[in-house]
Scaffold this motif. Sequence first.
Motif, PDB file in Angstrom:
ATOM      1  N   GLN A  69     -32.873  85.104-108.743  1.00  0.00           N
ATOM      2  CA  GLN A  69     -32.194  84.903-110.024  1.00  0.00           C
ATOM      3  C   GLN A  69     -31.188  83.753-110.000  1.00  0.00           C
ATOM      4  N   THR A  70     -31.140  83.009-108.897  1.00  0.00           N
ATOM      5  CA  THR A  70     -30.161  81.934-108.831  1.00  0.00           C
ATOM      6  C   THR A  70     -30.484  80.844-109.851  1.00  0.00           C
ATOM      7  N   ARG A  71     -29.441  80.212-110.375  1.00  0.00           N
ATOM      8  CA  ARG A  71     -29.605  79.135-111.350  1.00  0.00           C
ATOM      9  C   ARG A  71     -29.286  77.808-110.664  1.00  0.00           C
ATOM     10  N   SER A  72     -30.249  76.920-110.602  1.00  0.00           N
ATOM     11  CA  SER A  72     -30.047  75.639-109.934  1.00  0.00           C
ATOM     12  C   SER A  72     -29.351  74.655-110.866  1.00  0.00           C
ATOM     13  N   PHE A  73     -28.830  73.598-110.279  1.00  0.00           N
ATOM     14  CA  PHE A  73     -28.179  72.541-111.053  1.00  0.00           C
ATOM     15  C   PHE A  73     -28.344  71.249-110.271  1.00  0.00           C
ATOM     16  N   PRO A  74     -28.820  70.185-110.904  1.00  0.00           N
ATOM     17  CA  PRO A  74     -29.145  68.960-110.154  1.00  0.00           C
ATOM     18  C   PRO A  74     -27.911  68.220-109.656  1.00  0.00           C
ATOM     19  N   SER A  75     -28.038  67.639-108.483  1.00  0.00           N
ATOM     20  CA  SER A  75     -26.995  66.750-107.975  1.00  0.00           C
ATOM     21  C   SER A  75     -27.103  65.404-108.679  1.00  0.00           C
ATOM     22  N   LEU A  76     -26.051  64.633-108.621  1.00  0.00           N
ATOM     23  CA  LEU A  76     -26.098  63.277-109.146  1.00  0.00           C
ATOM     24  C   LEU A  76     -27.056  62.425-108.319  1.00  0.00           C
ATOM     25  N   GLU A  77     -27.641  61.442-108.933  1.00  0.00           N
ATOM     26  CA  GLU A  77     -28.544  60.560-108.214  1.00  0.00           C
ATOM     27  C   GLU A  77     -27.794  59.836-107.096  1.00  0.00           C
ATOM     28  N   ASP A  78     -28.432  59.751-105.952  1.00  0.00           N
ATOM     29  CA  ASP A  78     -27.900  59.006-104.811  1.00  0.00           C
ATOM     30  C   ASP A  78     -26.506  59.504-104.391  1.00  0.00           C
ATOM     31  N   SER A  79     -26.292  60.822-104.460  1.00  0.00           N
ATOM     32  CA  SER A  79     -24.964  61.361-104.111  1.00  0.00           C
ATOM     33  C   SER A  79     -24.929  62.005-102.736  1.00  0.00           C
ATOM     34  N   GLN A  80     -26.133  62.255-102.137  1.00  0.00           N
ATOM     35  CA  GLN A  80     -26.226  62.862-100.817  1.00  0.00           C
ATOM     36  C   GLN A  80     -25.299  64.095-100.708  1.00  0.00           C
ATOM     37  N   PHE A  81     -24.371  64.113 -99.714  1.00  0.00           N
ATOM     38  CA  PHE A  81     -23.437  65.232 -99.555  1.00  0.00           C
ATOM     39  C   PHE A  81     -22.008  64.841 -99.943  1.00  0.00           C
ATOM     40  N   HIS A  82     -21.854  63.711-100.680  1.00  0.00           N
ATOM     41  CA  HIS A  82     -20.519  63.229-101.013  1.00  0.00           C
ATOM     42  C   HIS A  82     -19.846  64.086-102.085  1.00  0.00           C
ATOM     43  N   TYR A  83     -20.622  64.817-102.860  1.00  0.00           N
ATOM     44  CA  TYR A  83     -20.052  65.691-103.881  1.00  0.00           C
ATOM     45  C   TYR A  83     -20.080  67.159-103.443  1.00  0.00           C
ATOM     46  N   PRO A 334     -19.132  63.459 -89.511  1.00  0.00           N
ATOM     47  CA  PRO A 334     -18.725  62.999 -90.849  1.00  0.00           C
ATOM     48  C   PRO A 334     -19.740  62.060 -91.492  1.00  0.00           C
ATOM     49  N   GLU A 335     -20.554  61.388 -90.675  1.00  0.00           N
ATOM     50  CA  GLU A 335     -21.560  60.483 -91.228  1.00  0.00           C
ATOM     51  C   GLU A 335     -22.707  61.233 -91.897  1.00  0.00           C
ATOM     52  N   PHE A 336     -22.807  62.531 -91.640  1.00  0.00           N
ATOM     53  CA  PHE A 336     -23.873  63.323 -92.261  1.00  0.00           C
ATOM     54  C   PHE A 336     -23.715  63.405 -93.778  1.00  0.00           C
ATOM     55  N   LYS A 337     -22.537  63.064 -94.291  1.00  0.00           N
ATOM     56  CA  LYS A 337     -22.342  63.057 -95.743  1.00  0.00           C
ATOM     57  C   LYS A 337     -23.268  62.042 -96.414  1.00  0.00           C
ATOM     58  N   ASN A 338     -23.735  61.069 -95.658  1.00  0.00           N
ATOM     59  CA  ASN A 338     -24.575  60.018 -96.219  1.00  0.00           C
ATOM     60  C   ASN A 338     -26.052  60.395 -96.263  1.00  0.00           C
ATOM     61  N   LEU A 339     -26.377  61.615 -95.826  1.00  0.00           N
ATOM     62  CA  LEU A 339     -27.771  62.060 -95.786  1.00  0.00           C
ATOM     63  C   LEU A 339     -28.024  63.115 -96.860  1.00  0.00           C
ATOM     64  N   GLU A 340     -29.198  63.053 -97.463  1.00  0.00           N
ATOM     65  CA  GLU A 340     -29.509  64.003 -98.530  1.00  0.00           C
ATOM     66  C   GLU A 340     -29.582  65.433 -98.023  1.00  0.00           C
ATOM     67  N   ASP A 341     -29.987  65.598 -96.736  1.00  0.00           N
ATOM     68  CA  ASP A 341     -30.063  66.951 -96.179  1.00  0.00           C
ATOM     69  C   ASP A 341     -28.820  67.314 -95.369  1.00  0.00           C
ATOM     70  N   GLY A 342     -27.814  66.444 -95.402  1.00  0.00           N
ATOM     71  CA  GLY A 342     -26.569  66.726 -94.692  1.00  0.00           C
ATOM     72  C   GLY A 342     -26.714  66.760 -93.183  1.00  0.00           C
ATOM     73  N   GLY A 343     -27.870  66.354 -92.670  1.00  0.00           N
ATOM     74  CA  GLY A 343     -28.067  66.335 -91.223  1.00  0.00           C
ATOM     75  C   GLY A 343     -28.072  67.697 -90.565  1.00  0.00           C
ATOM     76  N   LEU A 344     -28.160  68.750 -91.361  1.00  0.00           N
ATOM     77  CA  LEU A 344     -27.999  70.104 -90.818  1.00  0.00           C
ATOM     78  C   LEU A 344     -29.036  70.446 -89.754  1.00  0.00           C
ATOM     79  N   GLU A 345     -30.273  70.035 -89.988  1.00  0.00           N
ATOM     80  CA  GLU A 345     -31.326  70.404 -89.047  1.00  0.00           C
ATOM     81  C   GLU A 345     -31.439  69.430 -87.875  1.00  0.00           C
ATOM     82  N   ARG A 346     -30.543  68.457 -87.827  1.00  0.00           N
ATOM     83  CA  ARG A 346     -30.504  67.575 -86.661  1.00  0.00           C
ATOM     84  C   ARG A 346     -29.814  68.267 -85.482  1.00  0.00           C
ATOM     85  N   LYS A 347     -28.934  69.202 -85.779  1.00  0.00           N
ATOM     86  CA  LYS A 347     -28.170  69.876 -84.731  1.00  0.00           C
ATOM     87  C   LYS A 347     -28.432  71.377 -84.665  1.00  0.00           C
TER      88      LYS A 347
END
Length: 456
Positions: A69-83, A334-347
């Motif tokens: 039942q979750t309601r999704s909401f789109p991120s801004l274009e080209d915002s990666q993890f900065h927002y 901190p550089e993971f903010k520049n990735l769309e997936d936040g680099g989570l699965e890299r570590k």
Amino acid sequence: MYTELAVALGLGAVVALVILKKKKGVLKAQDGWWGVGAHPQEPEDDSVRPFTIEATPEDIEDLHRRLDQTRSFPSLEDSQFHYGFNSKYLEKVVSYWRNEFNWRKQVDILNRYPHFKTKIEGIDIHYVHVKPKNLPEGTRAVPLMMVHGWPGSFYEFYGIIPLLTEPASPDDITFEVICPSIPGYGFSEPPHKKGFDSLCAAHIFNKLMKRLGFSQFYVQGGDWGWLITTNMAQLEANTVKGLHVNFAPPAKPGLLMVLSILLGRRFPKLFSFTDHDVKRLFPCMEKVVVDAVKESGYMHIQSTKPDTVGRGLNDSPVGLAAYILEKFSTWTDPEFKNLEDGGLERKFSLDDLLTNVMIYWTSRSIISSMRFYKENFGKGLNQPHAKLPVYVPTGVASFPNEVMHTPKLWVTQKYRQLKTYTSMARGGHFAAMEEPQLLAEDIQNFVKIVEKRKRK
């Protein structure tokens, strides 16, 4: 140039004299009562009870219903993890959580190690207690308590526990590891009264170790675990044999620290600053301020009105996952903010990340865990323990991507018996989970020095 150098040396000498003349302070904690209602007249039940984590059909059905039942909401274009947590990647996480993540399997992994509960000062304290299986004849295991932080849990240590309790080298120390859940986190009961801060947690954990029969032991921690174990050492300097931390924010600034800030960029060798110290400590002031504001919003909320936002996270598993996992991205690198997936699965794996989230979700502990910020910061930054040095032998593992960097010079202002300070090769805030091998090796080296064992 030479005038500045002379002033620095002169003030440094003054600071050294002041430090030498300071007398050791004593930190004390009083017994509290954190249970429901008034303190009962009868003695507290001090029994230790086995505990098993369960994956009930009701919990799984409720989770799946909420995920559906979750309601999704789109991120801004080209915002990666900065927002914040990127919505496109969040949809992938939610899909994996709903359709592939196996909570029952993860519970079996959690129950791989023995769990226990015992009541201390009115609340149930949960902990994992792992004894070595193959202890060499004629040797004794060294007791070590490892304390997590926020938004982590005891599960952070599952990768490092076997490295410490079953070391590969016969020359290594074999540990007996105890990993408690901070009261209000995971499966430890939350305090029912106001005022439960790091000193109260330290007092309870010292009691726990004594209840388990340890007259002396080592402690290790990062994040809140750093502060709790530091307080444990301040409270029980004769009981805590050694303190190892992988997070050590600067102590209250003294003259020497101020001098190093003013002159360290120009005279780094004067303060034993490495290239990494200079890189982390001396970006432009605007960047320091902006980065601090960007990454500390959660702290302001949790230090003031934790129950408000906590109520939303307690009701929404997707909101809870986004709130927690965003920290596993940014605090790991901190550089993971520049990735769309936040680099989570890299570590990390999604199974490990979601298992940590599920500990908060199934125990309904996000609100009580966030209150720990208000209880600590609400009393101000000038608490007695903040003013007192630590005289217990200490080891510090300084990971390069830690959210806050503290050079060795600053660490020695607080920890007066610093035995090891290691600039780690890689890693960030969640060191035990991200780099268990590196952290285990550093703990081994530190304890060997304190135990006066020969290192090969």
